[in-house]
Design a protein around this motif. Structure first.
Motif, PDB file in Angstrom:
ATOM      1  N   ASN A 187      29.890   9.565 -46.050  1.00 16.56           N
ATOM      2  CA  ASN A 187      30.550  10.789 -46.533  1.00 16.56           C
ATOM      3  C   ASN A 187      31.395  11.147 -47.521  1.00 16.56           C
ATOM      4  O   ASN A 187      31.345  12.402 -48.782  1.00 16.56           O
ATOM      5  CB  ASN A 187      30.836  11.201 -45.215  1.00 16.56           C
ATOM      6  CG  ASN A 187      30.954  11.637 -43.550  1.00 16.56           C
ATOM      7  OD1 ASN A 187      29.520  11.648 -43.774  1.00 16.56           O
ATOM      8  ND2 ASN A 187      31.566  10.973 -42.659  1.00 16.56           N
ATOM      9  N   GLU A 188      32.166  10.001 -48.549  1.00 11.21           N
ATOM     10  CA  GLU A 188      32.378   9.871 -49.627  1.00 11.21           C
ATOM     11  C   GLU A 188      31.716   9.957 -50.653  1.00 11.21           C
ATOM     12  O   GLU A 188      31.316  10.798 -51.839  1.00 11.21           O
ATOM     13  CB  GLU A 188      33.285   8.606 -50.063  1.00 11.21           C
ATOM     14  CG  GLU A 188      34.303   8.271 -51.420  1.00 11.21           C
ATOM     15  CD  GLU A 188      34.992   7.150 -50.987  1.00 11.21           C
ATOM     16  OE1 GLU A 188      35.553   7.396 -52.326  1.00 11.21           O
ATOM     17  OE2 GLU A 188      34.855   6.434 -50.197  1.00 11.21           O
ATOM     18  N   LEU A 189      30.728   9.104 -50.779  1.00 17.05           N
ATOM     19  CA  LEU A 189      29.340   8.549 -51.467  1.00 17.05           C
ATOM     20  C   LEU A 189      28.344  10.380 -51.616  1.00 17.05           C
ATOM     21  O   LEU A 189      28.239  10.740 -52.733  1.00 17.05           O
ATOM     22  CB  LEU A 189      27.864   7.885 -51.342  1.00 17.05           C
ATOM     23  CG  LEU A 189      28.858   6.077 -51.634  1.00 17.05           C
ATOM     24  CD1 LEU A 189      28.171   5.492 -51.086  1.00 17.05           C
ATOM     25  CD2 LEU A 189      29.318   6.502 -53.448  1.00 17.05           C
ATOM     26  N   MET A 190      28.100  11.278 -50.772  1.00 14.83           N
ATOM     27  CA  MET A 190      27.660  11.795 -50.539  1.00 14.83           C
ATOM     28  C   MET A 190      28.492  13.293 -51.177  1.00 14.83           C
ATOM     29  O   MET A 190      27.848  14.230 -52.178  1.00 14.83           O
ATOM     30  CB  MET A 190      27.442  12.503 -49.654  1.00 14.83           C
ATOM     31  CG  MET A 190      26.353  11.235 -48.400  1.00 14.83           C
ATOM     32  SD  MET A 190      24.777  11.121 -49.526  1.00 14.83           S
ATOM     33  CE  MET A 190      23.413  12.673 -48.396  1.00 14.83           C
ATOM     34  N   SER A 191      30.060  13.549 -50.659  1.00 14.03           N
ATOM     35  CA  SER A 191      30.598  13.509 -51.348  1.00 14.03           C
ATOM     36  C   SER A 191      30.839  13.999 -52.755  1.00 14.03           C
ATOM     37  O   SER A 191      30.888  15.039 -53.794  1.00 14.03           O
ATOM     38  CB  SER A 191      31.333  14.295 -51.052  1.00 14.03           C
ATOM     39  OG  SER A 191      32.225  13.242 -51.005  1.00 14.03           O
ATOM     40  N   LYS A 192      30.998  12.965 -53.431  1.00 15.75           N
ATOM     41  CA  LYS A 192      30.814  12.863 -54.634  1.00 15.75           C
ATOM     42  C   LYS A 192      29.173  13.249 -55.764  1.00 15.75           C
ATOM     43  O   LYS A 192      29.254  13.341 -57.511  1.00 15.75           O
ATOM     44  CB  LYS A 192      30.986  11.194 -55.280  1.00 15.75           C
ATOM     45  CG  LYS A 192      32.525  11.166 -54.824  1.00 15.75           C
ATOM     46  CD  LYS A 192      32.909   9.551 -55.211  1.00 15.75           C
ATOM     47  CE  LYS A 192      34.506   8.971 -54.400  1.00 15.75           C
ATOM     48  NZ  LYS A 192      34.691   7.740 -54.756  1.00 15.75           N
ATOM     49  N   ALA A 193      28.298  13.078 -55.103  1.00 18.79           N
ATOM     50  CA  ALA A 193      26.954  12.939 -55.731  1.00 18.79           C
ATOM     51  C   ALA A 193      27.413  14.430 -57.110  1.00 18.79           C
ATOM     52  O   ALA A 193      26.400  14.428 -57.474  1.00 18.79           O
ATOM     53  CB  ALA A 193      26.078  13.253 -54.558  1.00 18.79           C
ATOM     54  N   GLY A 194      27.288  15.594 -56.067  1.00 15.75           N
ATOM     55  CA  GLY A 194      27.628  16.505 -57.149  1.00 15.75           C
ATOM     56  C   GLY A 194      25.902  16.894 -57.838  1.00 15.75           C
ATOM     57  O   GLY A 194      24.832  16.418 -57.114  1.00 15.75           O
ATOM     58  N   TRP A 195      25.574  18.033 -58.237  1.00  9.92           N
ATOM     59  CA  TRP A 195      23.904  18.741 -58.485  1.00  9.92           C
ATOM     60  C   TRP A 195      23.686  17.655 -59.144  1.00  9.92           C
ATOM     61  O   TRP A 195      22.018  17.685 -59.006  1.00  9.92           O
ATOM     62  CB  TRP A 195      24.361  19.858 -58.941  1.00  9.92           C
ATOM     63  CG  TRP A 195      24.532  20.996 -57.540  1.00  9.92           C
ATOM     64  CD1 TRP A 195      25.366  22.165 -58.174  1.00  9.92           C
ATOM     65  CD2 TRP A 195      24.219  21.600 -56.886  1.00  9.92           C
ATOM     66  NE1 TRP A 195      25.805  22.798 -57.218  1.00  9.92           N
ATOM     67  CE2 TRP A 195      24.711  22.993 -55.870  1.00  9.92           C
ATOM     68  CE3 TRP A 195      22.439  21.162 -56.138  1.00  9.92           C
ATOM     69  CZ2 TRP A 195      24.312  23.243 -54.953  1.00  9.92           C
ATOM     70  CZ3 TRP A 195      22.056  21.698 -55.038  1.00  9.92           C
ATOM     71  CH2 TRP A 195      23.170  22.875 -54.569  1.00  9.92           C
ATOM     72  N   PHE A 196      24.108  16.721 -59.901  1.00  7.35           N
ATOM     73  CA  PHE A 196      22.610  16.302 -60.587  1.00  7.35           C
ATOM     74  C   PHE A 196      23.086  14.381 -61.070  1.00  7.35           C
ATOM     75  O   PHE A 196      22.897  14.163 -61.653  1.00  7.35           O
ATOM     76  CB  PHE A 196      23.405  16.364 -62.507  1.00  7.35           C
ATOM     77  CG  PHE A 196      23.204  18.282 -62.570  1.00  7.35           C
ATOM     78  CD1 PHE A 196      21.366  18.163 -62.662  1.00  7.35           C
ATOM     79  CD2 PHE A 196      23.801  19.173 -62.438  1.00  7.35           C
ATOM     80  CE1 PHE A 196      21.218  19.879 -62.788  1.00  7.35           C
ATOM     81  CE2 PHE A 196      23.698  20.876 -63.107  1.00  7.35           C
ATOM     82  CZ  PHE A 196      22.633  20.817 -62.978  1.00  7.35           C
ATOM     83  N   GLY A 197      24.375  14.155 -60.080  1.00 12.08           N
ATOM     84  CA  GLY A 197      24.999  12.839 -59.429  1.00 12.08           C
ATOM     85  C   GLY A 197      25.736  12.349 -60.351  1.00 12.08           C
ATOM     86  O   GLY A 197      26.216  12.963 -61.455  1.00 12.08           O
ATOM     87  N   ASN A 198      25.524  10.740 -60.105  1.00 14.86           N
ATOM     88  CA  ASN A 198      26.627  10.035 -61.699  1.00 14.86           C
ATOM     89  C   ASN A 198      25.552   9.001 -62.077  1.00 14.86           C
ATOM     90  O   ASN A 198      25.522   8.078 -61.467  1.00 14.86           O
ATOM     91  CB  ASN A 198      27.851   8.963 -60.476  1.00 14.86           C
ATOM     92  CG  ASN A 198      28.296  10.248 -59.717  1.00 14.86           C
ATOM     93  OD1 ASN A 198      29.223  10.949 -60.451  1.00 14.86           O
ATOM     94  ND2 ASN A 198      27.571  10.240 -58.623  1.00 14.86           N
ATOM     95  N   PRO A 199      24.868   9.301 -62.397  1.00  7.73           N
ATOM     96  CA  PRO A 199      23.265   8.263 -63.303  1.00  7.73           C
ATOM     97  C   PRO A 199      24.139   6.950 -63.863  1.00  7.73           C
ATOM     98  O   PRO A 199      23.411   5.910 -63.955  1.00  7.73           O
ATOM     99  CB  PRO A 199      22.258   8.776 -64.492  1.00  7.73           C
ATOM    100  CG  PRO A 199      23.336   9.795 -64.966  1.00  7.73           C
ATOM    101  CD  PRO A 199      23.761  10.269 -63.474  1.00  7.73           C
ATOM    102  N   VAL A 200      25.296   6.880 -64.149  1.00  5.77           N
ATOM    103  CA  VAL A 200      26.009   5.885 -64.995  1.00  5.77           C
ATOM    104  C   VAL A 200      27.202   5.533 -64.454  1.00  5.77           C
ATOM    105  O   VAL A 200      27.219   4.252 -64.377  1.00  5.77           O
ATOM    106  CB  VAL A 200      26.900   6.752 -66.408  1.00  5.77           C
ATOM    107  CG1 VAL A 200      27.313   5.661 -67.245  1.00  5.77           C
ATOM    108  CG2 VAL A 200      25.709   7.665 -67.035  1.00  5.77           C
ATOM    109  N   LYS A 201      28.242   5.963 -62.948  1.00  4.61           N
ATOM    110  CA  LYS A 201      28.817   5.359 -62.925  1.00  4.61           C
ATOM    111  C   LYS A 201      27.872   5.206 -61.385  1.00  4.61           C
ATOM    112  O   LYS A 201      27.509   4.817 -60.998  1.00  4.61           O
ATOM    113  CB  LYS A 201      29.624   6.607 -62.311  1.00  4.61           C
ATOM    114  CG  LYS A 201      30.520   6.051 -61.447  1.00  4.61           C
ATOM    115  CD  LYS A 201      31.678   7.289 -60.884  1.00  4.61           C
ATOM    116  CE  LYS A 201      33.556   6.561 -60.360  1.00  4.61           C
ATOM    117  NZ  LYS A 201      33.731   7.933 -59.761  1.00  4.61           N
ATOM    118  N   LYS A 202      28.677   3.435 -61.986  1.00  6.00           N
ATOM    119  CA  LYS A 202      27.904   2.436 -60.865  1.00  6.00           C
ATOM    120  C   LYS A 202      29.157   2.616 -59.821  1.00  6.00           C
ATOM    121  O   LYS A 202      30.913   2.081 -59.486  1.00  6.00           O
ATOM    122  CB  LYS A 202      28.317   0.603 -61.354  1.00  6.00           C
ATOM    123  CG  LYS A 202      27.084   1.075 -62.362  1.00  6.00           C
ATOM    124  CD  LYS A 202      25.708   1.112 -61.658  1.00  6.00           C
ATOM    125  CE  LYS A 202      24.761   1.731 -62.920  1.00  6.00           C
ATOM    126  NZ  LYS A 202      23.242   2.384 -63.001  1.00  6.00           N
TER     127      LYS A 202
END
Length: 425
Positions: free
Chosen positions: A292-307
């Motif tokens: 749930n935490e990861l899905m809520s952090k995704a946003g519309w364009f994601g986190n391609p850099v943050k690991k």
């Protein structure tokens, strides 16, 4: 004069490239020639002369053969082929995103899996699916035998479910029997003589064997949904179907309440954690809260850099990892692409009038949609977590082969949709 008829038919079929179409055209023309011959005989012509007249009515065998070749040329569903290639290609994306492709083990294995998937789909397409119609008992027996072998000779477990592992070759678990039961039930449901008591026995024998080998819950679900979706397209009356469905639902509810105290601890904790993950945030509820935490952090364009650490990032929770990395826009596009396969299944089924073919397609829709809905649903928190793969995207051999097999079935039906041989009907 009898040779004249066969010479004519041979000249026609010599113009036809497809072996299946040759047989179909020969049967059809032979039937029409006999009808025309009978008509001339009724007008008073002798047998030999009536046959000559019937053949002459058909016109040039060369021209007729070319027309038949064009009309009955095997069809290729190129839209489905494009979807297959696209989804198999997208299967590399998790490997690339998670930098697993840099590891020779993952890159080589994934390439082999994709090639095998494509080979299975094309191979099944080239097989005449109608030959399976009379072999339901064979497929059913093989499915039951496979479950018995797993039950008796399993040598390892995953989450409590026994597996038969052949070192360095393959791992066999209960879900491998689903394609066999899929073909078996498509055959059984075309039999107008199938009785309710026979259905009950045929359904519950595999179901009880699944329980005996402690299969993961999704295996029960996939098997049950497949059978009952196909049941609604069977030759049973609507009244009988409603009776069977209602009785089975009632029985399942009784069994669920009875079986709950004996449910394996792993599955029980998982179900309870789904209902209230905050109650055990560092135990069974951790995975639900983390997803749930990861899905809520995704946003519309994601986190391609943050690991960030994502559990099962390339397998069960690949949809979570791709959504987190590339965002909700990509996730929506991915679901649409994967859903197009299911839509295509339904579209082709609406074009088919052969009952066996329609049951195969309807069963394929059921098996595929359960996988897609379950994986996306558990990522969204709608369903409990189960060891179910996202079709074609999750890493693993058997999920890709299963869904490639289903696509191959659709391709096989589509290829022969204009060839309804009476010997298979």
């Amino acid at each position: 004069m009898a040779n004249k008829k066969y010479i004519f038919l041979n000249e026609v079929t010599d113009q036809i490239k497809s072996k299946e179409a040759k047989k179909y055209v020969a049967d059809e023309l032979g039937y029409h020639l006999q009808e025309a011959k009978n008509s001339w005989m009724e007008k008073g012509l002798p047998v030999a002369e009536a046959e000559v007249k019937a053949i002459d009515q058909m016109g040039s065998p060369i021209k007729l053969g070319k027309q038949m070749n064009k009309l009955h040329k095997p069809k290729v569903d190129w839209f489905m082929i494009i979807l297959l290639v696209t989804t198999l290609g997208l299967g590399f994306l998790p490997m690339i995103s998670l930098e697993y492709m840099d590891t020779r083990h993952f890159s080589v294995n994934k390439t082999i899996i994709v090639l095998l998937g494509g080979t299975v789909a094309i191979g099944i397409m080239l097989i005449d699916y109608r030959k399976w119609k009379t072999r339901g008992w064979l497929f059913y027996s093989l499915g039951v035998l496979l479950l018995i072998v797993i039950m008796c000779f399993s040598n390892t477990t995953i989450n409590g479910a026994p597996l038969l592992r052949i070192p360095s070759i393959i791992t066999i678990e209960s879900s491998k029997s689903l394609p066999l039961f899929f073909l078996a039930w498509a055959s059984f449901f075309t039999n107008e003589k199938l009785k309710i008591w026979q259905f009950a026995i045929l359904f519950f024998v595999p179901f009880l064997l699944f329980f005996s080998v402690h299969s993961i819950p999704i295996t029960f679900i996939m098997y049950t949904v497949m059978v009952f979706v196909m049941l609604w397209w069977s030759k049973f009356s609507r009244k009988t179907i409603l009776f069977i469905t209602g009785s089975t639902v009632g029985l399942f509810m009784i069994v669920a309440f009875t079986y709950w105290p004996f449910l394996m601890t792993y599955h029980k904790r998982s179900l309870l954690a789904f209902l209230n993950p905050e109650k055990d945030p560092n135990g069974a509820g951790y995975l639900f809260l983390r997803v749930n935490e990861l899905m809520s952090k995704a946003g519309w364009f994601g986190n391609p850099v943050k690991k960030e650490f994502i559990p099962g990032a390339h397998t069960d929770f690949v949809f979570v990892s791709l959504t987190y990395i590339y965002g909700w826009l990509f996730a929506i596009a991915l679901v649409i692409i994967l859903s197009l396969i299911m839509v295509r299944f339904i579209f082709v089924s609406n074009k088919i009038h052969d009952s066996f073919a329609k049951l195969l397609l309807i069963g394929a829709v059921a098996l595929y949609s359960v996988q897609l809905a379950s994986n996306v649903g558990m990522a969204l928190g709608v369903f409990p977590h189960t060891s179910i793969s996202l079709p074609f995207i999750s890493y693993g051999l058997m999920p890709v082969l299963l869904n490639s097999f289903l696509i191959g079935i659709v391709l096989s039906v589509y290829r022969r949709k204009d060839l309804l041989l009476t010997r298979y009907s």
